[in-house]
Design a protein around this motif. Structure first.
Motif, short mmCIF file in Angstrom:
data_model
loop_
_atom_site.label_atom_id
_atom_site.label_comp_id
_atom_site.label_asym_id
_atom_site.label_seq_id
_atom_site.Cartn_x
_atom_site.Cartn_y
_atom_site.Cartn_z
N UNK A 55 -22.50 6.26 4.74
CA UNK A 55 -22.70 6.81 3.41
C UNK A 55 -21.52 6.66 2.49
N UNK A 56 -20.41 6.16 3.00
CA UNK A 56 -19.20 6.01 2.20
C UNK A 56 -19.37 4.93 1.13
N UNK A 57 -20.14 3.91 1.46
CA UNK A 57 -20.41 2.82 0.51
C UNK A 57 -21.88 2.83 0.18
N UNK A 71 -18.17 2.33 -3.78
CA UNK A 71 -17.93 3.58 -3.07
C UNK A 71 -18.90 4.63 -3.55
N UNK A 72 -19.38 5.45 -2.63
CA UNK A 72 -20.30 6.54 -2.95
C UNK A 72 -19.48 7.81 -3.14
N UNK A 73 -19.06 8.03 -4.36
CA UNK A 73 -18.20 9.19 -4.64
C UNK A 73 -18.99 10.49 -4.77
N UNK A 74 -20.27 10.42 -4.51
CA UNK A 74 -21.09 11.63 -4.54
C UNK A 74 -21.04 12.40 -3.24
N UNK A 75 -20.42 11.81 -2.21
CA UNK A 75 -20.30 12.54 -0.94
C UNK A 75 -18.84 12.93 -0.71
N UNK A 76 -18.66 14.05 -0.05
CA UNK A 76 -17.32 14.59 0.16
C UNK A 76 -16.43 13.68 0.99
N UNK A 77 -17.00 13.04 2.00
CA UNK A 77 -16.20 12.17 2.88
C UNK A 77 -15.49 11.08 2.09
N UNK A 78 -16.19 10.48 1.15
CA UNK A 78 -15.57 9.42 0.35
C UNK A 78 -14.43 9.97 -0.49
N UNK A 79 -14.63 11.12 -1.08
CA UNK A 79 -13.58 11.71 -1.89
C UNK A 79 -12.36 12.11 -1.06
N UNK A 80 -12.57 12.54 0.17
CA UNK A 80 -11.46 12.85 1.07
C UNK A 80 -10.69 11.57 1.40
N UNK A 81 -11.41 10.48 1.65
CA UNK A 81 -10.77 9.19 1.95
C UNK A 81 -9.95 8.72 0.75
N UNK A 82 -10.51 8.81 -0.44
CA UNK A 82 -9.79 8.39 -1.65
C UNK A 82 -8.55 9.25 -1.85
N UNK A 83 -8.69 10.55 -1.68
CA UNK A 83 -7.56 11.46 -1.83
C UNK A 83 -6.47 11.15 -0.81
N UNK A 84 -6.86 10.92 0.44
CA UNK A 84 -5.91 10.56 1.48
C UNK A 84 -5.19 9.26 1.12
N UNK A 85 -5.94 8.27 0.70
CA UNK A 85 -5.38 6.97 0.33
C UNK A 85 -4.33 7.14 -0.78
N UNK A 86 -4.67 7.89 -1.80
CA UNK A 86 -3.74 8.10 -2.91
C UNK A 86 -2.50 8.87 -2.47
N UNK A 87 -2.69 9.90 -1.67
CA UNK A 87 -1.54 10.71 -1.22
C UNK A 87 -0.64 9.94 -0.28
N UNK A 88 -1.23 9.20 0.64
CA UNK A 88 -0.41 8.46 1.62
C UNK A 88 0.38 7.35 0.94
N UNK A 89 -0.19 6.77 -0.11
CA UNK A 89 0.54 5.73 -0.85
C UNK A 89 1.70 6.33 -1.64
N UNK A 90 1.62 7.59 -2.01
CA UNK A 90 2.73 8.25 -2.70
C UNK A 90 3.85 8.59 -1.73
N UNK A 91 3.48 8.93 -0.50
CA UNK A 91 4.46 9.39 0.48
C UNK A 91 5.15 8.23 1.19
N UNK A 92 4.36 7.25 1.61
CA UNK A 92 4.89 6.12 2.39
C UNK A 92 4.88 4.88 1.53
N UNK A 93 6.03 4.28 1.40
CA UNK A 93 6.11 3.03 0.65
C UNK A 93 6.99 2.05 1.28
#
Length: 93
Positions: A55-57, A71-93
């Motif tokens: 359901x992510x895509x 991406x299916x941004x209507x489901x919570x799992x996708x939004x968690x993945x996007x949030x994780x992706x954005x946060x991890x890219x800020x922390x680890x470079x």
């Protein structure tokens, strides 16, 4: 090597998912994903299936033979993945 690869390694499925996250506002085609990621059309087709089944895509047919993916941004799992992706890219470079 980007932050996601540092943590999870480089896999075709991760590469496709990253591409969809980075282009989340635009629907795309298998051939477009393949071209942008450097993966073969068959590899993209193989690894996008589990993302669709989870359901992510979201897959939409466009005519008889063309399918678009986004991406299916209507489901919570996708939004968690996007949030994780954005946060991890800020922390680890």
């Amino acid at each position: 090597m980007d932050s996601m690869e540092k943590i999870f390694g480089k896999t075709a499925q991760m590469t496709v998912l990253k591409n969809l996250i980075e282009n989340q506002d635009e629907p795309t085609y298998l051939s477009g994903i393949a071209e942008e990621t450097g993966l073969s059309h068959s590899s993209v087709s193989r690894v996008i299936t589990p993302l669709i089944l989870s359901g992510v895509v979201r897959e939409k047919p466009l005519g008889k033979q063309i399918r678009t993916f986004q991406l299916n941004t209507e489901i919570e799992a996708t939004n968690v993945i996007i949030d994780f992706y954005n946060k991890i890219n800020q922390i680890i470079d």
